[in-house]
Structures are given as C-alpha cells and as structure tokens.
Design a protein around this motif. Structure first.
Motif, short mmCIF file in Angstrom:
data_model
loop_
_atom_site.label_atom_id
_atom_site.label_comp_id
_atom_site.label_asym_id
_atom_site.label_seq_id
_atom_site.Cartn_x
_atom_site.Cartn_y
_atom_site.Cartn_z
N VAL A 95 0.67 -1.04 -0.35
CA VAL A 95 0.24 0.12 0.39
C VAL A 95 0.99 1.03 0.03
O VAL A 95 1.78 1.14 0.78
N LEU A 106 -1.77 2.20 -4.86
CA LEU A 106 -2.38 1.56 -4.03
C LEU A 106 -3.05 1.84 -2.47
O LEU A 106 -2.13 2.82 -2.22
N GLU A 107 -3.85 1.81 -2.96
CA GLU A 107 -4.60 2.04 -1.62
C GLU A 107 -4.90 -0.15 -0.95
O GLU A 107 -4.87 -0.34 -1.90
N LYS A 108 -5.42 0.58 -0.17
CA LYS A 108 -6.10 -0.38 0.72
C LYS A 108 -7.25 -0.77 -0.28
O LYS A 108 -8.35 0.69 0.11
N GLN A 117 -3.87 -5.86 0.36
CA GLN A 117 -3.26 -5.44 1.09
C GLN A 117 -2.65 -4.85 0.31
O GLN A 117 -1.51 -4.41 0.30
N GLY A 118 -2.65 -4.63 -0.96
CA GLY A 118 -1.36 -4.46 -1.91
C GLY A 118 -1.46 -5.01 -3.50
O GLY A 118 -2.86 -5.66 -3.40
#
Length: 168
Positions: A95, A106-108, A117-118
């Motif tokens: 993230v 990238l975000e959750k 989570q990635g």
C-alpha cells in the motif's frame, strides 16, 4: 548518451562520491548532463514477497485470495493471475506504492468483499516487458523484504549526457 553509474563503477571507483558531485565534475569537463534517472525510484515500496497461502476467492471465479509475507508481516492480497501459487517469491507492491506501468497509487481496497492490502505484480505492471500472462515469479533464493530494485539489479542511477556538437 545514457550511462549507468553501476557500469561506470566497474572502471572507476565512484562509490563514495555523491551523485551531484559527479554531475558537477562531468559538467566542468564539458559534458552536459541532461537528466539523472534513479531507477530504484520506480520501484519504491515494491519488495520481494513470499506467497504463504492461496485460496479461491469466495465471491469470484477468477480471483484468488493470497497471504503474502514481506519478511516482517503478512498481508491479505486479492490476485487475478492464473499462475499464482503458494510457495512462490513474487514482486509485492505494498500500500502506497505507485505502479510503474500506469502510475496507480495502491491503497487498501475491498475487492468483492475481500480486503486487498497490496498487489502481486506482472512484468508489464512493473514496466519491464509486455508480458501480462500472469505474475512475475522470482528466484526462490531471494530473501523476503528485499527491495525489488536490488533483487533484479535495477538499483542504478542513469546519467543522460548530451553529446555536444564539437564531439564526435
């Protein structure tokens, strides 16, 4: 003309000289340094990950839910690649990482109800080739948590030097 600092280090010991000083000395020698490209910046927050577990996504036929370890912590990652398997070493974008291919940060996120989570990356997403058949599988001897740029030898600085008209 593009010159790799790693390549130059094979001939001249430049390890203890800061890059701005190298650029200055090249400029004083009559060479115009147009750009300094730090290749490792493209792979910030992307590390070697280990796929500990893979299971079928409960709400999607073509997705998997993987547990990926970065050497210190486990992450839940939703992956659509057909070749992902438990036990693989893979490029893992955490993230906050920016994907080199499309600039996506990238975000959750929740993908069909599962937290991701990635991202486990393909060669195309990393900007290394056009191969998007599946994720990139790395050498199993690499250590989890190693910077991806170090793992594939792209932790380098490229100097883009202009060829001046008075030089052949």
């Amino acid at each position: 003309m593009k010159i790799s600092l790693n390549w130059l280090n094979d001939y001249i010991d430049l390890k203890d000289i800061p890059i701005n000083e190298i650029v200055e000395k090249l400029s004083l020698a009559g060479l115009e340094v147009e750009e300094v490209i730090d290749q490792s910046k493209s792979f910030e927050n992307i590390v070697v990950g280990f796929v500990k577990e893979k299971r079928k996504h409960p709400n999607a036929d073509k997705l998997s839910v993987c547990i990926v370890n970065d050497g210190t912590q486990d992450y839940n990652v939703v992956c659509g690649a057909p070749n992902v398997e438990a036990g693989q070493k893979v490029p893992f974008a955490k993230v906050g990482a920016v994907i080199p291919f499309n600039g996506l940060k990238l975000e959750k996120v929740k993908i069909r109800g599962e937290l991701s989570q990635g991202m486990i990356c393909s060669e195309k997403e990393l900007g290394l080739s056009d191969n998007h058949d599946g994720i990139m599988v790395l050498n199993s001897e690499l250590k989890e948590g190693t910077s991806f740029a170090d793992a594939i030898g792209l932790n380098d600085i490229i100097l883009d030097i202009a060829i001046t008209p008075n030089r052949a």
